[in-house]
Design a protein around this motif. Structure first.
Motif, PDB file in Angstrom:
ATOM      1  N   TYR A   1       1.112  -1.160   0.157  1.00 43.01           N
ATOM      2  CA  TYR A   1       0.688  -0.184   0.047  1.00 43.01           C
ATOM      3  C   TYR A   1       0.881   1.310   0.283  1.00 43.01           C
ATOM      4  N   TYR A   2       0.478   2.106  -0.687  1.00 43.39           N
ATOM      5  CA  TYR A   2       1.457   3.050  -0.927  1.00 43.39           C
ATOM      6  C   TYR A   2       0.603   4.577  -0.461  1.00 43.39           C
ATOM      7  N   CYS A   3       1.107   5.369  -0.303  1.00 43.46           N
ATOM      8  CA  CYS A   3       0.037   7.123  -0.504  1.00 43.46           C
ATOM      9  C   CYS A   3       1.018   8.135  -1.456  1.00 43.46           C
ATOM     10  N   ALA A   4       0.371   8.552  -1.546  1.00 43.69           N
ATOM     11  CA  ALA A   4       0.487   8.844  -3.001  1.00 43.69           C
ATOM     12  C   ALA A   4       0.008  10.545  -3.444  1.00 43.69           C
ATOM     13  N   ALA A   5       0.451  11.709  -3.649  1.00 45.08           N
ATOM     14  CA  ALA A   5       0.022  13.308  -3.713  1.00 45.08           C
ATOM     15  C   ALA A   5      -0.211  13.665  -5.404  1.00 45.08           C
ATOM     16  N   LYS A   6      -0.972  14.672  -5.803  1.00 39.74           N
ATOM     17  CA  LYS A   6      -1.070  15.464  -6.559  1.00 39.74           C
ATOM     18  C   LYS A   6      -1.536  16.425  -6.912  1.00 39.74           C
ATOM     19  N   PRO A   7      -0.915  17.314  -7.769  1.00 39.44           N
ATOM     20  CA  PRO A   7      -1.331  18.547  -7.414  1.00 39.44           C
ATOM     21  C   PRO A   7      -3.061  18.662  -8.442  1.00 39.44           C
ATOM     22  N   ASN A   8      -3.404  18.206  -9.109  1.00 41.55           N
ATOM     23  CA  ASN A   8      -4.650  18.305  -9.974  1.00 41.55           C
ATOM     24  C   ASN A   8      -5.591  17.720  -9.156  1.00 41.55           C
ATOM     25  N   ILE A   9      -6.763  19.398  -9.763  1.00 47.06           N
ATOM     26  CA  ILE A   9      -7.946  19.346  -8.898  1.00 47.06           C
ATOM     27  C   ILE A   9      -9.590  18.083  -9.584  1.00 47.06           C
ATOM     28  N   ASP A  10      -9.112  16.345  -9.346  1.00 46.41           N
ATOM     29  CA  ASP A  10      -9.810  16.021  -9.379  1.00 46.41           C
ATOM     30  C   ASP A  10      -9.827  15.002  -8.621  1.00 46.41           C
ATOM     31  N   TYR A  11     -11.185  13.723  -8.963  1.00 46.67           N
ATOM     32  CA  TYR A  11     -10.870  12.769  -7.882  1.00 46.67           C
ATOM     33  C   TYR A  11     -10.879  11.192  -8.381  1.00 46.67           C
ATOM     34  N   THR A  12      -9.648  11.539  -9.636  1.00 42.96           N
ATOM     35  CA  THR A  12      -9.194  10.422 -10.337  1.00 42.96           C
ATOM     36  C   THR A  12      -8.814   9.751  -9.689  1.00 42.96           C
ATOM     37  N   LEU A  13      -8.500   8.052  -9.560  1.00 47.75           N
ATOM     38  CA  LEU A  13      -7.822   7.411  -9.029  1.00 47.75           C
ATOM     39  C   LEU A  13      -6.889   6.196  -9.935  1.00 47.75           C
ATOM     40  N   ALA A  14      -6.608   7.394 -11.226  1.00 47.75           N
ATOM     41  CA  ALA A  14      -5.593   6.594 -11.743  1.00 47.75           C
ATOM     42  C   ALA A  14      -4.100   6.681 -11.637  1.00 47.75           C
ATOM     43  N   PRO A  15      -3.044   6.328 -11.460  1.00 45.59           N
ATOM     44  CA  PRO A  15      -1.558   5.838 -10.291  1.00 45.59           C
ATOM     45  C   PRO A  15      -0.707   7.175 -11.343  1.00 45.59           C
ATOM     46  N   GLY A  16      -0.741   7.020 -12.705  1.00 38.48           N
ATOM     47  CA  GLY A  16      -0.483   8.247 -13.755  1.00 38.48           C
ATOM     48  C   GLY A  16      -0.294   9.347 -13.182  1.00 38.48           C
ATOM     49  N   ALA A  17      -1.951   9.841 -12.983  1.00 35.27           N
ATOM     50  CA  ALA A  17      -2.278  11.634 -12.058  1.00 35.27           C
ATOM     51  C   ALA A  17      -1.439  11.870 -11.098  1.00 35.27           C
ATOM     52  N   TYR A  18      -0.493  10.686 -10.365  1.00 31.46           N
ATOM     53  CA  TYR A  18       0.184  11.110  -8.661  1.00 31.46           C
ATOM     54  C   TYR A  18       1.931  11.187  -9.445  1.00 31.46           C
ATOM     55  N   HIS A  19       2.207  12.514  -8.608  1.00 30.75           N
ATOM     56  CA  HIS A  19       3.463  13.109  -8.460  1.00 30.75           C
ATOM     57  C   HIS A  19       4.162  12.862  -7.672  1.00 30.75           C
ATOM     58  N   TYR A  20       3.988  12.226  -6.735  1.00 34.83           N
ATOM     59  CA  TYR A  20       4.856  12.147  -5.308  1.00 34.83           C
ATOM     60  C   TYR A  20       4.556  10.662  -5.001  1.00 34.83           C
ATOM     61  N   TRP A  21       5.125   9.627  -4.501  1.00 36.47           N
ATOM     62  CA  TRP A  21       4.581   8.379  -3.607  1.00 36.47           C
ATOM     63  C   TRP A  21       5.928   8.401  -2.341  1.00 36.47           C
ATOM     64  N   GLY A  22       4.396   7.404  -1.745  1.00 38.80           N
ATOM     65  CA  GLY A  22       6.292   7.447  -0.417  1.00 38.80           C
ATOM     66  C   GLY A  22       6.315   5.709  -0.763  1.00 38.80           C
ATOM     67  N   GLN A  23       7.229   5.111   0.047  1.00 39.86           N
ATOM     68  CA  GLN A  23       7.858   3.697  -0.220  1.00 39.86           C
ATOM     69  C   GLN A  23       7.055   2.436   0.067  1.00 39.86           C
ATOM     70  N   GLY A  24       5.523   2.874   0.397  1.00 44.14           N
ATOM     71  CA  GLY A  24       5.143   1.460   0.368  1.00 44.14           C
ATOM     72  C   GLY A  24       4.896   0.518   1.915  1.00 44.14           C
ATOM     73  N   THR A  25       3.702   0.107   2.726  1.00 44.77           N
ATOM     74  CA  THR A  25       3.760  -0.699   3.558  1.00 44.77           C
ATOM     75  C   THR A  25       2.587  -1.794   3.305  1.00 44.77           C
ATOM     76  N   GLN A  26       3.358  -3.070   3.761  1.00 43.30           N
ATOM     77  CA  GLN A  26       3.067  -3.418   3.201  1.00 43.30           C
ATOM     78  C   GLN A  26       1.495  -4.899   4.045  1.00 43.30           C
ATOM     79  N   VAL A  27       0.451  -5.105   3.456  1.00 45.29           N
ATOM     80  CA  VAL A  27      -0.218  -5.552   4.048  1.00 45.29           C
ATOM     81  C   VAL A  27      -0.778  -7.196   3.358  1.00 45.29           C
ATOM     82  N   THR A  28      -0.342  -7.382   4.844  1.00 46.73           N
ATOM     83  CA  THR A  28      -1.052  -9.342   4.178  1.00 46.73           C
ATOM     84  C   THR A  28      -2.390  -9.877   4.896  1.00 46.73           C
ATOM     85  N   VAL A  29      -3.596 -10.319   4.635  1.00 38.24           N
ATOM     86  CA  VAL A  29      -4.122 -10.495   4.777  1.00 38.24           C
ATOM     87  C   VAL A  29      -4.692 -12.311   4.624  1.00 38.24           C
ATOM     88  N   SER A  30      -4.829 -12.955   6.076  1.00 39.29           N
ATOM     89  CA  SER A  30      -4.784 -14.685   5.509  1.00 39.29           C
ATOM     90  C   SER A  30      -5.698 -15.337   5.868  1.00 39.29           C
TER      91      SER A  30
END
Length: 122
Positions: free
Chosen positions: A93-122
């Motif tokens: 799971y990653y958090c990300a930030a984008k400057p554009n004003i819209d509710y897109t969930l497309a990863p390509g629209a986001y400019h800045y990314w964290g390193q991620g944190t792993q979630v495992t559900v069993s």
């Protein structure tokens, strides 16, 4: 420069809950829209939820009613509360930030990314 740092991942049983956090650098929340994304093993990165600068939200259909995105600007922290977890929710799971004003969930629209944190559900 936007800095994003995720934490809170771990292993949990199906049906359980987990809260992810993402700390961000100053002015990030007032400048950018913030989102949560995930990448399941062998799959493309996908958007999970996004929150606008005014707190508005949008969720992927797969997590509606189970996940909640929120932020605390005083603490400069973004949250993802995840309930009723399913093995299909496993991934990085990653958090990300984008400057554009819209509710897109497309990863390509986001400019800045964290390193991620792993979630495992069993």
């Amino acid at each position: 420069h936007v800095q994003l740092v995720e934490s809170g991942g771990g292993s949990v049983k199906a049906g359980g809950s987990l809260t992810l956090t993402c700390t961000y650098s100053e002015y990030t929340s007032s400048t950018y829209w913030l989102g949560w994304f995930r990448r399941a093993p062998g799959k493309e990165r996908e958007g999970v939820a996004v929150t606008a600068r005014d707190g508005g939200t949008r969720y992927a259909d797969s997590v509606k009613g189970r996940f909640t995105i929120s932020k605390d600007n005083a603490k400069m922290t973004l949250y993802l509360q995840m309930n009723s977890l399913d093995p299909e929710d496993t991934g990085m799971y990653y958090c990300a930030a984008k400057p554009n004003i819209d509710y897109t969930l497309a990863p390509g629209a986001y400019h800045y990314w964290g390193q991620g944190t792993q979630v495992t559900v069993s």
